[in-house]
Write an enzyme that holds these catalytic residues in place. Structure first.
Site, PDB file in Angstrom:
ATOM      1  NE  ARG A 100      -2.770   1.524  -1.066  1.00  0.00           N
ATOM      2  CZ  ARG A 100      -3.261   1.098  -2.212  1.00  0.00           C
ATOM      3  NH1 ARG A 100      -4.019   0.032  -2.277  1.00  0.00           N
ATOM      4  NH2 ARG A 100      -2.984   1.746  -3.331  1.00  0.00           N
ATOM      5  CE  LYS A 135      -2.196  28.385  -4.753  1.00  0.00           C
ATOM      6  NZ  LYS A 135      -3.235  28.857  -5.681  1.00  0.00           N
ATOM      7  CE  LYS A 167       1.066  35.349  -4.325  1.00  0.00           C
ATOM      8  NZ  LYS A 167       0.477  33.991  -4.384  1.00  0.00           N
ATOM      9  CD  GLU A 195      -0.252  38.310  -6.366  1.00  0.00           C
ATOM     10  OE1 GLU A 195      -0.220  37.065  -6.289  1.00  0.00           O
ATOM     11  OE2 GLU A 195      -0.872  39.041  -5.563  1.00  0.00           O
ATOM     12  CG  ASP A 216      -3.028  37.336  -9.036  1.00  0.00           C
ATOM     13  OD1 ASP A 216      -2.987  36.101  -9.159  1.00  0.00           O
ATOM     14  OD2 ASP A 216      -3.784  37.924  -8.240  1.00  0.00           O
TER      15      ASP A 216
END
Length: 279
Positions: A100, A135, A167, A195, A216
């Site tokens: 597994r 992410k 950002k 950004e 963005d």
């Protein structure tokens, strides 16, 4: 298999420990005779881009050092459904205990690689390069970014340490795009990604010393306008809400890069199985 900042032995040990707990594989111990042998075939049931086979082999070897393993295809290979990926032969209890963990890893990483390959194909010939993002599932970043490479994509930042990315929240706290960039320049940071979500932010960012612009959530017409304004002075990157049905138009805007979080954030696992080999 050499992946930067990834300890294969530690990963295998921790993953097996999570599955075995303090009692071990009670099913195999009860059902499988101690001396039984297992000859197995790992096969893809989907068309996939393969990733993670050397890690699967490490799981099997961890529990049966004498296992015989034939890796039939290399990571990064695209294969049709029904392709044999690996053959193994060894102690049945050990291999079924490791099954597994080995399959989970190959299914997840091949899923990431396969989704990446689909996006890479969608922008073929445009000159744009597909990037991943941060992410990633905590603890699996090195592996997931490896899988992106196996699918033909390119890694963006590996972490917060390897370049600055300013950002919207950084800009808001710093008091503006130019001020945020100026502070990064003053800190001696060589790579400064900024950004921007409006055309009027581009000139202040460039004038202050940005070395890369992340455009963005801009639609293709605005992207084309932004690319023309930048005029090759720094790389441009389209990001935000990119989907398979929109990425081609985004790429044709002339951006250098397109980053897609879903490559690692939500790639479906590949359907891969391990079955007893026919006698």
């Amino acid at each position: 298999m050499n992946i930067r900042n990834f300890d294969l032995d530690a990963f295998v040990h921790a993953t097996l420990a999570e599955d075995l707990g303090d009692r071990g594989d009670i099913t195999s111990a009860a059902v499988i005779p101690a001396g039984a042998r297992f000859n197995g075939v790992m096969e893809s049931r989907d068309p996939i881009a393969v990733a993670g086979l050397p890690i699967a082999a490490a799981f099997f070897r961890a529990l049966d050092p004498d296992v015989a393993i034939e890796q039939v295809v290399e990571d990064g290979t695209r294969v049709p459904a029904g392709t044999v990926l690996m053959r193994i032969s060894g102690k049945a209890r050990a291999l079924l205990t490791a099954e597994r963990s080995a399959l989970n890893t190959v299914q997840h990483l091949s899923g990431v690689a396969t989704l990446t390959a689909t996006y890479v194909d969608a922008i073929s010939g445009t000159g744009a390069t597909l990037l991943d993002t941060r992410k990633t599932i905590p603890g699996l970043r090195a592996l997931e970014k490896y899988a992106v490479r196996m699918g033909g994509g390119t890694n963006h930042r590996m972490g917060l340490w390897d370049s600055a990315m300013i950002k919207d929240n950084h800009v808001a706290v710093a008091g503006g795009v130019a001020e945020a960039v100026r502070r990064a320049v003053d800190a001696g940071i060589a790579q400064i990604i900024v950004e921007v979500d409006a055309i009027e932010q581009i000139a202040p960012a460039l004038d202050a010393g940005a070395t890369h612009l992340l455009l963005d959530n801009m639609a293709p017409p605005m992207l084309r306008e932004a690319v023309a304004l930048v005029h090759g002075r720094v790389p441009t990157e389209a990001s935000g809400g990119v989907r398979l049905d929109t990425i081609r138009a985004i790429a044709e805007s002339g951006v250098t890069y397109i980053s897609v979080g879903r490559l690692t954030q939500s790639a479906p696992a590949a359907d891969i199985g391990l079955d007893l080999a026919a006698a």
